[in-house]
Design a protein around this motif. Sequence first.
Motif, PDB file in Angstrom:
ATOM      1  N   ASP B 190     -19.642   4.211  10.173  1.00 28.27           N
ATOM      2  CA  ASP B 190     -19.251   3.736   8.860  1.00 28.27           C
ATOM      3  C   ASP B 190     -20.498   3.365   8.098  1.00 28.27           C
ATOM      4  O   ASP B 190     -21.379   2.709   8.607  1.00 28.27           O
ATOM      5  CB  ASP B 190     -18.354   2.497   9.019  1.00 28.27           C
ATOM      6  CG  ASP B 190     -17.989   1.921   7.676  1.00 28.27           C
ATOM      7  OD1 ASP B 190     -17.856   2.715   6.722  1.00 28.27           O
ATOM      8  OD2 ASP B 190     -17.852   0.707   7.600  1.00 28.27           O
ATOM      9  N   ARG B 191     -20.531   3.789   6.867  1.00 22.83           N
ATOM     10  CA  ARG B 191     -21.746   3.492   6.117  1.00 22.83           C
ATOM     11  C   ARG B 191     -21.872   2.009   5.780  1.00 22.83           C
ATOM     12  O   ARG B 191     -22.925   1.542   5.400  1.00 22.83           O
ATOM     13  CB  ARG B 191     -21.789   4.309   4.840  1.00 22.83           C
ATOM     14  CG  ARG B 191     -20.647   4.024   3.973  1.00 22.83           C
ATOM     15  CD  ARG B 191     -20.561   5.044   2.897  1.00 22.83           C
ATOM     16  NE  ARG B 191     -19.370   4.715   2.161  1.00 22.83           N
ATOM     17  CZ  ARG B 191     -18.167   4.930   2.661  1.00 22.83           C
ATOM     18  NH1 ARG B 191     -18.030   5.555   3.787  1.00 22.83           N
ATOM     19  NH2 ARG B 191     -17.114   4.546   2.005  1.00 22.83           N
ATOM     20  N   TYR B 192     -20.790   1.312   5.880  1.00 24.44           N
ATOM     21  CA  TYR B 192     -20.879  -0.106   5.578  1.00 24.44           C
ATOM     22  C   TYR B 192     -21.291  -0.924   6.792  1.00 24.44           C
ATOM     23  O   TYR B 192     -21.988  -1.903   6.688  1.00 24.44           O
ATOM     24  CB  TYR B 192     -19.534  -0.640   5.095  1.00 24.44           C
ATOM     25  CG  TYR B 192     -19.095  -0.056   3.795  1.00 24.44           C
ATOM     26  CD1 TYR B 192     -19.842  -0.289   2.645  1.00 24.44           C
ATOM     27  CD2 TYR B 192     -17.955   0.725   3.716  1.00 24.44           C
ATOM     28  CE1 TYR B 192     -19.448   0.248   1.438  1.00 24.44           C
ATOM     29  CE2 TYR B 192     -17.557   1.250   2.506  1.00 24.44           C
ATOM     30  CZ  TYR B 192     -18.307   1.015   1.370  1.00 24.44           C
ATOM     31  OH  TYR B 192     -17.897   1.523   0.190  1.00 24.44           O
ATOM     32  N   SER B 197     -24.251  -5.775   6.977  1.00 25.58           N
ATOM     33  CA  SER B 197     -22.962  -6.417   6.751  1.00 25.58           C
ATOM     34  C   SER B 197     -22.789  -7.686   7.547  1.00 25.58           C
ATOM     35  O   SER B 197     -21.752  -8.319   7.503  1.00 25.58           O
ATOM     36  CB  SER B 197     -21.835  -5.449   7.080  1.00 25.58           C
ATOM     37  OG  SER B 197     -21.807  -5.265   8.469  1.00 25.58           O
TER      38      SER B 197
END
Lengths: 253, 560
Positions: B190-192, B197
């Motif tokens: 996931d790019r997040y 994060s």
Amino acid sequence: MKYGIRQYIFVIRELTAREIKRKYARSVLGIVWSVLNPLLFMIVIGIVFSGYSLYPEKYPVYFITGRTLWILFSTATMTSLTAFEDNKSLFIKAKVKRETFILSRNYTALVNLWFSCIALLIVYICVGVKINWTIIIIIIDVFLELLFSIGISFILATSYVFYKDIKNIWNHLIFIIAHMVAVFVPIERYPKNLHQITQMNPLYIYPNIARQCVLYGTFNKKELFIAIIWAVVTFILGIIYFKIRENEIVKKI
Amino acid sequence: MLGKLLKNRGIRRLYIVFAIIAAVVIWSDDAYAEDAIIHFGSETYFATQGEGLPIGVYINTANGVGHYEVTVKYDPTVMQYVSGADGVDPEQGILTFVGESGDNEVKYMVNFNTISGNNTAISFASADIRMAETGEAFNVAVQGAAPIGVTPALEEEAEVDDGRIPMGVLRAEEMLIPDLTVPEIIGPKDRYASDESIERKTGEGGSVAADDEEDLEQTNSILYNSYFLFVLLFIALVITIQIVATIIIRIIKRAPNKEKKKEKLVRRESNFESGNKYLNVMDLDRDSIDIIQQGVYDFDASDYLDQPKGLQEPVIEVDDVTMEFHIASSQASGLKDYLIQLLKRQITYRKLYALYHVSFNVYRGEIVGIIGTNGSGKSTLLKIVSGALHPTEGEVRADRKKIQLLTLGTGFDMELTGKENVYLNGAIIGYSKKFLDEHYDEIVEFAELQDFMDEKVKNYSSGMVSRLGFAIATAGDAAEILILDEVLSVGDEFFRKKSLKRVKEMIHGGSTVLLVSHSMQTILDNCTKCVWIEKGELRMVDEPKVVCDAYSKMKENEAG
């Protein structure tokens, strides 16, 4: 001269065209405003509230998706509120089905949603959201929410004929509800005890389904099921309520 | 721009463009799963050597945790595991948490003993969390590793006595946070979900011990519970008020119900009296009264059928129609007003009969004029005949599909142009789009408004508006039953003649016409029968000449 379904659609479209023309008749920006408005909101709210999110990077998408669906409901109900009253003469004299007034107001809200979809698209492309097949679910979701709004609109518009202050009350209620459905602050930040109840709230569910679809590419079957039940039940109740009081409305108007 | 958009099926085009864009964007079948977040109860932990140290481990998702397997790494030289995890490797310092849950949150409370004073940290080593519904893997976001400061036992006592800041305790910022990369995260990338994060909790204070946190949570939950109670109580209160209100309404309504019947009787008597009064005022001799009364009461008797018109079946049967309006003596404009007045028992209704036991028949091919003074119930009658209103008593038998109500300018929107109004109004009357496209020029020509169609209607004169209204209303084929509500007094003399001609054409086309007009001349000129309604009561049904004479006589008498 026959009233088929086609004719109803034509009437609804004409009424909707009227609403939209009237709405934008006096504004310079016209429909562009429909696109700018959500973007402006997103920027301001994004700056202020993204700290509340568990994933600040996702917050703009989270907010704008949720808000677009929320606005569909709030504008649909707020404008439908006066639907009968505004179309007094038509309501009595014209042979159109009275339901069309409500439907056209809701359809207007839907058209507005389409315009704000341009804003959504801009944001999605800028942020780099990958959209997959679950976007179909959003369309179903919007349809269900519309059904729900129509039901509520019937109840509100009918009551408005009798009690004019419903308008004020509903204005305030909308404002309150907006803060109960996790549009601004994500549900994870809500007190734990509220989770269960909020998750049953249809106005939380509709935006939430859309958010899940966009952000994660998934959807929750149970949630969708609840959404369908809410939509259908409210729609039927609304129509029944209106039908019961239809004659009284004609008398009162 | 907008007008064009709409008219040129612009919206439809917009949908198509939108669909294409959507399709282009959809190309990616890269379904990425939902996020789960794992974190410790606190940002940092502090303890004194030899004491117990409880640490909370949380898995949070918005969508239900299914099967999960999380490992946590701790420093076995500083801390000694006591209890709370599903599995432990005390030499490597690895705790495992395995299980299955359906909830959105999974919570562990792990107890450690601190064995030496030092700075260390506890961190997640691996995480595999599956969704409850589908079994798909969540993307896991790790919310920080928690630094732990353990104060050596002896030093601590001295420092507490001095009240100084303990030397051995480092503040969280000064501590080294070990490498926090999360290995073995299963599921699509996931790019997040990356180290970015990892969210720092701000504003929650530096060191909240796990116990304190629990306390806080508990007080919070009590607070929210009471809040909930309050809301529930409020809802209960509203519902009770509602119930009480309905009961009160019932009681209020029941009382007048008894009076209603009495009133009706009285009304019937007075009806007769007033009828006589009118007739007396007219200064007619006894015989003509009888004739007129017969005219009134024996109208739908069989002798009318004998008339040489070849009429067997009435097209419209108005059968003993009574329309009753309740007018609240003090108008409650809002719900609040209404409730207040209800509680004060101020609401009393006055009954008003817009129509009182009216019956007459209309036969095929007849042109029936309806006269009466203002407020006599003419328009109520029309509403009932056209099906907009249901009568309180009696019924109107007519084929509603064949009825067309011609009124002028209903649904005209002043903000729109003439052309837009033609389409809007036409749609409401029941013309299809195709029909309107074909007949548009005809309509404009008839209304003589060729140069004004792109002008807003609010700039029209009232005569122009009615002309356009008439042109639209009569554009289609005549319906079998036409109801004309004050249609024939429109525009200037020339247009009036033109419109009269149009209406006569429609009438000759075999329509049955119900015509309301204040102009007696119109009725005398066009009608074959006339109905006179006065104060909701049927006064007379007869030849137009007879009725009009009686009507004008009454008016003269009233005036004189």
